[in-house]
Write a protein that holds these residues in place. Structure first.
Motif, mmCIF file in Angstrom:
data_model
loop_
_atom_site.group_PDB
_atom_site.id
_atom_site.type_symbol
_atom_site.label_atom_id
_atom_site.label_comp_id
_atom_site.label_asym_id
_atom_site.label_seq_id
_atom_site.Cartn_x
_atom_site.Cartn_y
_atom_site.Cartn_z
ATOM 1 N N ARG A 69 -4.096 17.121 2.651
ATOM 2 C CA ARG A 69 -4.182 15.760 3.209
ATOM 3 C C ARG A 69 -2.851 15.315 3.790
ATOM 4 N NH1 ARG A 69 -8.295 14.777 -0.876
ATOM 5 N NH2 ARG A 69 -6.868 14.123 -2.492
ATOM 6 N N ARG A 70 -1.770 15.860 3.256
ATOM 7 C CA ARG A 70 -0.439 15.535 3.776
ATOM 8 C C ARG A 70 -0.303 15.916 5.251
ATOM 9 N NH1 ARG A 70 3.302 12.128 2.838
ATOM 10 N NH2 ARG A 70 3.082 11.423 0.734
ATOM 11 N N TRP A 72 -2.661 15.797 7.490
ATOM 12 C CA TRP A 72 -3.600 15.084 8.353
ATOM 13 C C TRP A 72 -2.853 14.293 9.414
ATOM 14 C CZ3 TRP A 72 -7.738 12.549 4.638
ATOM 15 C CH2 TRP A 72 -8.550 13.572 4.116
ATOM 16 N N LYS A 74 -2.245 11.171 11.828
ATOM 17 C CA LYS A 74 -2.444 9.734 11.613
ATOM 18 C C LYS A 74 -3.492 9.210 12.582
ATOM 19 C CE LYS A 74 2.035 8.812 9.667
ATOM 20 N NZ LYS A 74 3.213 7.943 9.659
ATOM 21 N N GLU A 78 -2.108 3.643 13.283
ATOM 22 C CA GLU A 78 -0.945 4.517 13.090
ATOM 23 C C GLU A 78 -0.976 5.723 14.018
ATOM 24 O OE1 GLU A 78 1.805 4.470 11.034
ATOM 25 O OE2 GLU A 78 1.324 2.416 10.496
ATOM 26 N N SER A 82 5.328 8.553 14.196
ATOM 27 C CA SER A 82 6.076 9.701 13.711
ATOM 28 C C SER A 82 5.787 9.899 12.231
ATOM 29 C CB SER A 82 7.560 9.455 13.914
ATOM 30 O OG SER A 82 7.939 8.282 13.247
ATOM 31 N N PRO A 83 5.959 11.132 11.756
ATOM 32 C CA PRO A 83 5.712 11.351 10.332
ATOM 33 C C PRO A 83 6.676 10.546 9.468
ATOM 34 C CG PRO A 83 6.356 13.399 11.438
ATOM 35 C CD PRO A 83 6.375 12.328 12.457
ATOM 36 N N GLY A 84 6.266 10.297 8.275
ATOM 37 C CA GLY A 84 7.104 9.515 7.370
ATOM 38 C C GLY A 84 6.743 8.048 7.426
ATOM 39 N N PRO A 85 7.166 7.292 6.442
ATOM 40 C CA PRO A 85 6.822 5.870 6.391
ATOM 41 C C PRO A 85 7.429 5.099 7.562
ATOM 42 C CG PRO A 85 7.771 6.623 4.310
ATOM 43 C CD PRO A 85 7.976 7.705 5.298
ATOM 44 N N THR A 89 5.693 -1.220 8.192
ATOM 45 C CA THR A 89 4.670 -1.412 7.171
ATOM 46 C C THR A 89 5.143 -1.088 5.762
ATOM 47 O OG1 THR A 89 3.911 0.824 7.622
ATOM 48 C CG2 THR A 89 2.730 -0.949 8.709
ATOM 49 N N THR A 90 6.172 -0.291 5.655
ATOM 50 C CA THR A 90 6.549 0.174 4.323
ATOM 51 C C THR A 90 8.012 -0.125 4.056
ATOM 52 O OG1 THR A 90 4.969 1.943 4.618
ATOM 53 C CG2 THR A 90 6.508 2.170 2.800
ATOM 54 N N THR A 91 8.269 -0.855 3.021
ATOM 55 C CA THR A 91 9.653 -1.100 2.619
ATOM 56 C C THR A 91 9.755 -0.936 1.119
ATOM 57 O OG1 THR A 91 9.112 -3.437 2.645
ATOM 58 C CG2 THR A 91 10.497 -2.636 4.439
ATOM 59 N N ILE A 92 10.948 -0.621 0.697
ATOM 60 C CA ILE A 92 11.152 -0.499 -0.741
ATOM 61 C C ILE A 92 11.795 -1.784 -1.226
ATOM 62 C CG2 ILE A 92 12.430 0.742 -2.519
ATOM 63 C CD1 ILE A 92 11.800 3.281 -1.079
ATOM 64 N N PRO B 3 9.425 -1.001 -6.622
ATOM 65 C CA PRO B 3 8.107 -0.880 -6.005
ATOM 66 C C PRO B 3 8.200 -0.695 -4.485
ATOM 67 C CG PRO B 3 8.362 -3.009 -7.089
ATOM 68 C CD PRO B 3 9.648 -2.313 -7.223
ATOM 69 N N ILE B 4 7.187 -0.068 -3.932
ATOM 70 C CA ILE B 4 7.102 0.068 -2.484
ATOM 71 C C ILE B 4 6.207 -1.056 -1.981
ATOM 72 C CG2 ILE B 4 6.572 1.623 -0.581
ATOM 73 C CD1 ILE B 4 6.605 3.924 -2.619
ATOM 74 N N LEU B 5 6.703 -1.795 -0.996
ATOM 75 C CA LEU B 5 5.922 -2.890 -0.434
ATOM 76 C C LEU B 5 5.126 -2.380 0.755
ATOM 77 C CD1 LEU B 5 8.013 -4.770 -1.962
ATOM 78 C CD2 LEU B 5 7.634 -6.337 -0.099
ATOM 79 N N GLN B 7 3.019 -3.435 3.804
ATOM 80 C CA GLN B 7 2.745 -4.648 4.572
ATOM 81 C C GLN B 7 1.772 -4.364 5.706
ATOM 82 O OE1 GLN B 7 7.037 -4.544 4.679
ATOM 83 N NE2 GLN B 7 6.986 -6.751 4.852
ATOM 84 N N TRP B 37 -3.047 4.619 2.559
ATOM 85 C CA TRP B 37 -1.625 4.887 2.352
ATOM 86 C C TRP B 37 -1.458 6.129 1.487
ATOM 87 C CZ3 TRP B 37 1.228 0.743 4.439
ATOM 88 C CH2 TRP B 37 0.521 -0.454 4.625
ATOM 89 N N PHE B 38 -0.336 6.813 1.712
ATOM 90 C CA PHE B 38 0.061 7.833 0.754
ATOM 91 C C PHE B 38 0.746 7.107 -0.387
ATOM 92 C CE2 PHE B 38 -0.030 10.701 4.530
ATOM 93 C CZ PHE B 38 -0.972 11.588 4.030
ATOM 94 N N GLY B 42 4.423 5.594 0.278
ATOM 95 C CA GLY B 42 4.037 4.365 0.948
ATOM 96 C C GLY B 42 3.782 4.507 2.436
ATOM 97 N N GLU B 43 3.677 5.710 2.906
ATOM 98 C CA GLU B 43 3.419 5.941 4.319
ATOM 99 C C GLU B 43 1.964 5.612 4.631
ATOM 100 O OE1 GLU B 43 4.266 9.983 5.253
ATOM 101 O OE2 GLU B 43 3.492 9.870 7.285
ATOM 102 N N LEU B 45 -1.288 6.248 6.397
ATOM 103 C CA LEU B 45 -1.941 7.360 7.093
ATOM 104 C C LEU B 45 -2.780 6.847 8.250
ATOM 105 C CD1 LEU B 45 -2.888 10.333 7.306
ATOM 106 C CD2 LEU B 45 -4.567 9.829 5.549
ATOM 107 N N ARG B 82 -10.719 11.207 6.840
ATOM 108 C CA ARG B 82 -9.661 11.935 7.529
ATOM 109 C C ARG B 82 -9.307 11.373 8.908
ATOM 110 N NH1 ARG B 82 -8.969 18.372 8.108
ATOM 111 N NH2 ARG B 82 -7.159 18.234 9.453
#
Lengths: 294, 332
Positions: A69-70, A72, A74, A78, A82-85, A89-92, B3-5, B7, B37-38, B42-43, B45, B82
């Motif tokens: 699944r990794r 797959w 996008k 999405e 590009s690959p990766g968060p 949308t994604t923040t720590i 935590p991963i936010l 959004q 999401w993964f 937090g990516e 998909l 998928r």
């Protein structure tokens, strides 16, 4: 048209931009990447920014399906990312969130509101309530029937020595330990159990506190009225003990109210009736009994 | 723990779900989108676009191939996990409030709302997995729970559906006959907001607006454990590996502005499954927590809030070492 408009504006911008050296990137023997960059900060000043990055590859053994699944592609919004968060949308979370697992109900965490703390403390300082420090009975400590047996214990527990047994002092066994640790917060001495409540004054007990004097509150007072003006106004009724004019802390301009204390309650009452509604410097004064501070 | 936010939503979350392995997290919200999401980084998909109304519910099959979603646009949709492609759409007279897969991935159950003169209904569909775009329009079975309308449901066993109701009732139905097999009228005193089954489906947890979460036996519906809090609850989840339950809720959305953050209790609370005592809290959301999901591996959890955020938590080392009740261990 649009391109032409954009171009002359862009030209100027580019002209204004000073040339900045390219970021330098070095990797030391520990695998730490150092990036030195010169940028212009918000104030328009050139600053050097040094970033140190350590890359740590985390490996995890996962099920075949998960690994697949990794890979797959996008899709949806999405699609093509590009690959990766993605930053959008994604923040720590910056803050470290703590989860502490402990037994026992967490009601202790339910800090009582400020108001509640004050109320509780006032209750503890107990107006009119008597509590023996030795046996917690409803009498003065000095008159405790178990005085001889428990006196030794008392000496050990009693740290805040010198506490008098004046009427309202409803001390508990160990007042300092009990109250100063509520919710781990600092509690001012006047709020602690054993205090006589807010506004504890050195003049009391024994001497006459200012609160004991009959005091009038005068409002709608002219800004320009001085102490002596007010004193003159009220001294015709009798002896004025004290005059206080509320002023702005910085400008010292009157805030339009004053407190006047008399020696005699009857005189004060007379003054109150006469001055209330009196015209003074184009304003109509309002004069009421001052409410003692709670 | 940091935590991963996530959004990906602009409006309150309604439900989040992990797939069986826990690497994918599905989230749906009132903003008409479903995100996947993964969970580890937090990516995002992808998104499943097509619904035209609040999406109330999602569920994914155990093979992570087909996703099902129910929406306020009166449709239930089948998606290819998928690619994000919509495979099939069912239309109903009213909104779909809850969907759930059966354990064998062959059937699904959905609840449609009672509204506009239509009765609330529970429908069971058998899914054609060979050719997912060809589905039967008509359900295998349909029944109308009497009296109070159903809000949440799940397959307790291949033949039984467990439902939670607006009155606080929890009931067990034989879906083939539509017969009420067991009922606990007094399970809760207000609407049941969430129902999550244990991995072996022998017990389940319910949360309710009556501020209480309860663990019930799937056969008898007896209340096994009670977790009483002081805020209305929107979600409750059973932790895996550890004997904990996670409870989330908070002040009603409409009264949020009139209560302080502190009072609102917008925290995920950890309770001990056996001792019924609160053992920890996780802060973070700016509004009530609407939905909770636990990683099947037991290494983390995610929460979705009224504030539109999903927060994906991976536990610190200390979580696994913590022994709030000493060396006392509970076999799950």
């Amino acid at each position: 048209m649009a391109t032409a408009a954009a171009s002359w504006a862009d030209d100027v911008d580019e002209f204004e931009l000073p040339k900045l050296p390219k970021p330098k990137q070095t990797i030391d023997e520990n695998g730490i990447i150092t990036i030195e960059e010169i940028v212009i900060n918000d104030d328009g000043k050139k600053v050097k920014v040094t970033k140190k990055i350590r890359k740590k590859i985390q490996k995890a053994v996962v099920e075949h399906a998960v690994a697949e699944r990794r890979q797959w592609a996008k899709f949806g919004k999405e699609k093509g990312s590009s690959p990766g968060p993605q930053v959008a949308t994604t923040t720590i979370e910056r803050e470290n969130v703590i989860l502490k697992l402990t037994a026992g109900n967490k009601d202790v965490d339910n800090e009582p509101s400020e108001e509640q703390i004050i109320k509780d403390n006032l209750k503890k300082s107990g107006a009119g309530q008597l509590k023996c420090r030795l046996c917690s009975g409803g009498h003065y400590t000095a008159k405790c029937p178990y005085k001889n047996e428990l006196a030794g214990l008392d000496a050990m527990g009693e740290k805040a020595g010198g506490e008098d047994d004046f009427g309202a002092a409803g001390d508990e066994g160990a007042p300092t330990a009990g109250a100063s640790t509520i919710g781990g917060k600092y509690v001012p001495p006047s709020m602690r159990a054993g205090a006589r409540g807010a506004g504890e004054s050195m003049r009391r007990p024994g001497g006459i506190g200012r609160d004991d004097l009959p005091t009038l509150r005068v409002s709608n007072l002219s800004q320009d009225a001085t102490d002596s003006d007010v004193r003159d106004l009220f001294s015709r009724f009798g002896r004025v003990e004290r005059v206080y004019i509320g002023r702005d802390r910085d400008t010292r301009i009157g805030k339009g109210f004053a407190f006047v204390s008399f020696e005699d309650r009857n005189v004060a009452d007379q003054a109150r009736q006469k001055v209330d509604g009196l015209g003074y410097d184009n304003l109509i004064l309002k004069c009421v009994w001052s409410q003692p501070k709670e | 723990m940091r935590p991963i936010l996530l959004q990906g939503h602009e409006r309150p979350l309604t439900q989040i779900r992990f797939n069986k392995e826990g690497d994918l997290l599905f989230s749906c919200s009132k903003d008409h989108t479903i995100n996947v999401w993964f969970s580890d980084n937090g990516e995002r998909l992808g998104t499943y676009d097509g619904h035209n109304g609040t999406i109330w519910t999602v569920d994914v099959d155990s093979k992570s191939e087909i996703l099902i979603s129910g929406s306020a646009d009166n449709t239930m949709r089948l998606w290819e996990v998928r690619t994000g492609k919509c495979l099939y759409t069912w239309e109903f007279p009213t909104a779909v409030k809850r969907v759930a897969w059966s354990e064998d991935d062959k059937q699904l159950v959905c609840i449609t709302e009672q509204r506009m003169g239509y009765q609330g209904a529970v429908r069971i569909f058998t899914i054609n997995r060979e050719n997912p775009t060809q589905q039967s329009e008509e359900p295998d079975a349909m029944f109308h729970p009497i009296a109070s309308k159903a809000t949440v449901c799940a397959f307790a066993s291949p033949s039984l559906i467990v439902t939670g109701h607006e009155s606080g009732k929890v009931a067990l139905y034989d879906w083939q006959t539509g017969e009420e097999v067991a009922v606990n009228e007094r399970a809760h005193s207000m609407v049941v907001t969430d129902l999550q089954l244990s991995p072996d489906r022998t017990y389940f947890i319910t949360s309710s607006k009556d501020k209480v979460a309860r663990v019930h036996d799937s056969r008898t519906l007896d209340v096994l454990k009670t977790f009483a809090t002081e805020t209305p609850l929107n979600s409750a989840a059973l932790s895996s590996q550890k004997p904990y339950v996670l409870i989330g809720g908070g002040q009603e959305a409409m009264s949020v502005t009139t209560t302080s953050l502190r009072q609102g209790k917008f925290e995920t609370r950890f309770w001990h499954l056996v001792f019924e005592e609160e053992i920890g809290r996780v802060k973070g959301h700016f509004g009530p927590i609407n939905t909770l999901a636990v990683l099947p591996s037991g290494k983390g959890f995610a929460s979705g809030g009224e504030d539109g955020f999903v927060r994906m938590h991976h536990y610190d080392e200390s979580y696994f070492r913590a022994k709030p009740y000493g060396d006392l261990e509970v076999d799950l």
